[in-house]
Design a protein around this motif. Structure first.
Motif, PDB file in Angstrom:
ATOM      1  N   TYR A 193     -10.040  -8.472  -1.724  1.00  0.00           N
ATOM      2  CA  TYR A 193      -8.705  -7.961  -2.064  1.00  0.00           C
ATOM      3  C   TYR A 193      -7.673  -9.079  -2.027  1.00  0.00           C
ATOM      4  CZ  TYR A 193     -11.016  -3.535  -1.208  1.00  0.00           C
ATOM      5  OH  TYR A 193     -11.881  -2.502  -1.259  1.00  0.00           O
ATOM      6  N   ARG A 194      -6.618  -8.848  -2.783  1.00  0.00           N
ATOM      7  CA  ARG A 194      -5.502  -9.783  -2.801  1.00  0.00           C
ATOM      8  C   ARG A 194      -4.880  -9.891  -1.403  1.00  0.00           C
ATOM      9  NH1 ARG A 194      -3.139 -11.195  -7.690  1.00  0.00           N
ATOM     10  NH2 ARG A 194      -4.088  -9.481  -8.816  1.00  0.00           N
ATOM     11  N   HIS A 195      -4.506  -8.732  -0.835  1.00  0.00           N
ATOM     12  CA  HIS A 195      -3.939  -8.682   0.515  1.00  0.00           C
ATOM     13  C   HIS A 195      -4.537  -7.468   1.217  1.00  0.00           C
ATOM     14  CE1 HIS A 195      -0.949 -11.473  -0.928  1.00  0.00           C
ATOM     15  NE2 HIS A 195      -0.561 -10.603  -1.845  1.00  0.00           N
ATOM     16  N   VAL A 196      -4.661  -7.581   2.546  1.00  0.00           N
ATOM     17  CA  VAL A 196      -5.100  -6.426   3.337  1.00  0.00           C
ATOM     18  C   VAL A 196      -4.045  -6.148   4.402  1.00  0.00           C
ATOM     19  CG1 VAL A 196      -6.860  -5.493   4.863  1.00  0.00           C
ATOM     20  CG2 VAL A 196      -7.523  -6.907   2.936  1.00  0.00           C
ATOM     21  N   PHE A 197      -3.642  -4.891   4.489  1.00  0.00           N
ATOM     22  CA  PHE A 197      -2.646  -4.494   5.496  1.00  0.00           C
ATOM     23  C   PHE A 197      -3.248  -3.423   6.379  1.00  0.00           C
ATOM     24  CE2 PHE A 197      -0.512  -5.657   1.573  1.00  0.00           C
ATOM     25  CZ  PHE A 197       0.373  -6.623   2.003  1.00  0.00           C
ATOM     26  N   VAL A 198      -2.998  -3.522   7.679  1.00  0.00           N
ATOM     27  CA  VAL A 198      -3.424  -2.472   8.597  1.00  0.00           C
ATOM     28  C   VAL A 198      -2.170  -1.795   9.134  1.00  0.00           C
ATOM     29  CG1 VAL A 198      -4.603  -1.944  10.765  1.00  0.00           C
ATOM     30  CG2 VAL A 198      -5.559  -3.633   9.212  1.00  0.00           C
ATOM     31  N   ILE A 199      -2.128  -0.479   9.042  1.00  0.00           N
ATOM     32  CA  ILE A 199      -0.996   0.282   9.560  1.00  0.00           C
ATOM     33  C   ILE A 199      -1.488   1.158  10.698  1.00  0.00           C
ATOM     34  CG2 ILE A 199       0.788   1.978   9.028  1.00  0.00           C
ATOM     35  CD1 ILE A 199      -0.507   0.280   6.084  1.00  0.00           C
ATOM     36  N   ALA A 200      -0.982   0.908  11.909  1.00  0.00           N
ATOM     37  CA  ALA A 200      -1.356   1.701  13.084  1.00  0.00           C
ATOM     38  C   ALA A 200      -0.090   1.935  13.891  1.00  0.00           C
ATOM     39  CB  ALA A 200      -2.399   0.969  13.910  1.00  0.00           C
ATOM     40  N   HIS A 201      -0.006   3.067  14.556  1.00  0.00           N
ATOM     41  CA  HIS A 201       1.263   3.390  15.213  1.00  0.00           C
ATOM     42  C   HIS A 201       1.557   2.465  16.397  1.00  0.00           C
ATOM     43  CE1 HIS A 201       4.692   5.589  16.601  1.00  0.00           C
ATOM     44  NE2 HIS A 201       4.150   5.740  17.800  1.00  0.00           N
ATOM     45  N   ARG A 227      -3.487  -9.555   6.258  1.00  0.00           N
ATOM     46  CA  ARG A 227      -2.231 -10.205   5.891  1.00  0.00           C
ATOM     47  C   ARG A 227      -1.110  -9.826   6.859  1.00  0.00           C
ATOM     48  NH1 ARG A 227       0.652 -13.184   5.268  1.00  0.00           N
ATOM     49  NH2 ARG A 227       1.769 -14.107   3.540  1.00  0.00           N
ATOM     50  N   TYR A 228      -0.954  -8.543   7.119  1.00  0.00           N
ATOM     51  CA  TYR A 228       0.049  -8.062   8.069  1.00  0.00           C
ATOM     52  C   TYR A 228      -0.523  -6.900   8.868  1.00  0.00           C
ATOM     53  CZ  TYR A 228       4.205 -10.527   6.330  1.00  0.00           C
ATOM     54  OH  TYR A 228       5.132 -11.476   5.993  1.00  0.00           O
ATOM     55  N   SER A 229      -0.170  -6.811  10.129  1.00  0.00           N
ATOM     56  CA  SER A 229      -0.500  -5.646  10.932  1.00  0.00           C
ATOM     57  C   SER A 229       0.815  -4.929  11.228  1.00  0.00           C
ATOM     58  CB  SER A 229      -1.198  -6.103  12.213  1.00  0.00           C
ATOM     59  OG  SER A 229      -1.463  -5.003  13.030  1.00  0.00           O
ATOM     60  N   VAL A 230       0.966  -3.721  10.695  1.00  0.00           N
ATOM     61  CA  VAL A 230       2.257  -3.015  10.738  1.00  0.00           C
ATOM     62  C   VAL A 230       2.205  -1.884  11.756  1.00  0.00           C
ATOM     63  CG1 VAL A 230       4.014  -1.848   9.370  1.00  0.00           C
ATOM     64  CG2 VAL A 230       2.529  -3.532   8.290  1.00  0.00           C
ATOM     65  N   HIS A 231       3.229  -1.775  12.602  1.00  0.00           N
ATOM     66  CA  HIS A 231       3.232  -0.787  13.679  1.00  0.00           C
ATOM     67  C   HIS A 231       4.564  -0.070  13.805  1.00  0.00           C
ATOM     68  CE1 HIS A 231      -0.541  -2.553  15.029  1.00  0.00           C
ATOM     69  NE2 HIS A 231       0.017  -3.711  14.759  1.00  0.00           N
ATOM     70  N   GLY A 232       4.560   0.963  14.652  1.00  0.00           N
ATOM     71  CA  GLY A 232       5.785   1.666  15.015  1.00  0.00           C
ATOM     72  C   GLY A 232       5.908   1.629  16.527  1.00  0.00           C
TER      73      GLY A 232
END
Lengths: 277, 216
Positions: A193-201, A227-232
């Protein structure tokens, strides 16, 4: 005399009956058995599945790669007004293809909270995806989430980018271990993949992660070149290399901080902008 | 926001106090104190789909009533069965006679309910899993009801002395909070209806009281 007393009763009777009628007609939902009930209305069921279908329709139109934006909001809790403002702000941006809510769309996992949030998020002109937050799992929230949105762990491929939505809530799910095996499996072919993002709270440095889990999560991100690990979870926004390794971590921050993050994806680069509203 | 909340709380306290202060006249029971005045059955109203309870008239003027009830919500409504115990403090400002033995009157009540759950997701004291003060307790709910009741009294001494039917509109602390916090939540969103029936075994203000006097 008789007429007088009758008149008095009639007026009183009318007053009471009118008030009853007013009271009854003001109800939106006639009978509610319990605030803890989990009977999700039919039109709200399986929202994630429906949104994924919409996104895949956009994706399969066969166009070459074009620059796109994705909006990230998080932790709306009971700040429904701020959530509404965020929705309006996101709607104003034509380039946003879909929105991601990074968890905690309720405060106590109550059905009413889920329904209010759903009704506000439904005003988004583009599809939206969600991930489970710790507050969403309180009371019967886990069940309601699965009825209303669908699976807790899922992934999406869009324009040769991969988005992995991962539930890492531990305490509220009776100390069940997050499905790290599933995550590892999803990230296996990340080089395609071009970019991989993981979204977890919950961010991996947060209270619910034991040191072992933190190491496991970090290694997974590192090994698969996410690429980025995105959280809340944390209400203050944060963007940086938390563990001083190669993976940038983003904490979106709550909606009452009056801002959201947009992810701009181009041919071979991507970056986050914070938009205040 | 807090001012609104305080005002609500104050109004609730006033409601309860006014009911208690009017309950000063001597109560002569012609039944044992623990025996309820009426059997309460209710449908819906945020305390269970089917509710069965015991109602107590707390004064002779019939302005204050207490109801202790159990509510059951079946499995198809929730993830699992919901058991609820609720207590209701009912205030009746006035009674209106609309026939020879029929009455119609408004009822106002405040209630508290407790849900009996499984697992560590609904609690009063925080389970050990969480650090101190991580969540507020969420097993108690406070209810606010207003409605009207109709009573038909039967002449003569029999087991059921009267039947009462009522309709109430109800809300609870959570929903009021949403209403106060959000402009998209309208008043009509937070109210729902309850229908109920009371079988009154001991209707006060009736010659049954003399029964006790004869004994003494």
């Amino acid at each position: 005399m008789v007429f007088n007393s009758l008149n008095k009763y009639v007026t009183k009777y009318l007053l009471v009956s009118i008030s009853i009628l007013l009271v009854l007609s003001s109800c939106d939902k006639w009978f509610e058995y319990s605030p803890y009930s989990a009977n999700v209305p039919v039109k709200m069921r399986q929202t994630t599945t429906r949104c994924l279908n919409k996104i895949s329709e956009m994706n399969s139109s066969g166009f070459p790669f074009t620059r796109f934006k994705i909006a990230f909001i998080s932790d709306s809790h009971l700040n429904f007004d701020d959530l509404e403002d965020a929705v309006e702000a996101i709607n104003r941006d034509e380039e946003v293809v879909f929105t991601i809510h990074c968890g905690d769309m309720t405060d106590g996992g109550m059905l009413a909270e889920y329904m209010i949030s759903w009704n506000i998020a439904d005003k988004l002109r583009r599809p939206y995806l969600t991930v489970t937050g710790n507050h969403d799992c309180l009371a019967n929230g886990e069940y309601i989430y699965q009825e209303m949105f669908g699976p807790k762990d899922y992934s999406l491929e869009f324009q040769q980018c991969k988005f992995v939505f991962f539930t890492d809530v531990i305490w509220e799910l009776n100390n069940r271990e997050p499905d790290f095996l599933w995550l590892d499996n999803e990230l296996k072919f990340s080089t395609q993949y071009r970019h991989v993002f993981v979204i977890a709270h919950i961010p991996p440095w947060s209270d619910q992660f034991s040191p072992l889990r933190t190491v496991a999560y970090r290694m997974m991100m590192h090994d698969h070149g996410v690429r980025y690990s995105v959280h809340g979870h944390h209400h203050d926004p944060y963007l940086g290399y938390y563990f001083s390794d190669s993976i940038p971590y983003l904490v979106v921050g709550s909606v009452d901080k009056r801002g959201y993050y947009e992810l701009v994806v181009e041919q071979d680069s991507c970056w986050f902008n914070r938009i205040q509203y | 926001m807090t001012i609104k909340w305080n005002m609500l709380l104050f109004a609730g306290c006033l409601l309860m106090l006014s009911a208690i202060s009017s309950a000063q006249d001597t109560v002569l029971f012609y039944k044992k104190p623990l025996v309820p005045n009426y059997i309460n059955t209710q449908f819906a109203g945020n305390v269970g789909a089917m509710v069965l309870g015991a109602g107590y008239r707390m004064n002779r003027a019939r302005t204050l009533e207490w109801v202790l009830a159990y509510g059951y919500t079946p499995k198809y409504e929730a993830a699992r069965r919901i058991h609820t115990i609720s207590f209701k403090n009912i205030y009746i400002p006035f009674e209106m006679k609309i026939g020879s033995d029929c009455f119609l009157f408004p009822v106002l009540s405040v209630g508290i309910s407790r849900q009996f759950p499984k697992g560590n997701k609904i609690f009063i004291t925080l389970p050990n899993t969480y650090p101190k003060g991580y969540y507020a307790p969420n097993a108690f709910r406070f209810h606010l009801n207003a409605g009207a009741k109709f009573r038909k009294e039967f002449a003569g001494k029999r087991f059921i002395e009267a039947v009462e039917f009522y309709a109430e509109t109800t809300t609870n602390d959570l929903y009021l909070n949403y209403y106060l916090k959000s402009r998209s939540v309208r008043l009509s969103n937070i109210f729902s209806t309850a229908l109920g029936m009371n079988l009154v075994m001991y209707n006060l203000k009736k010659p049954g009281i003399i029964f006790l006097k004869n004994r003494n």
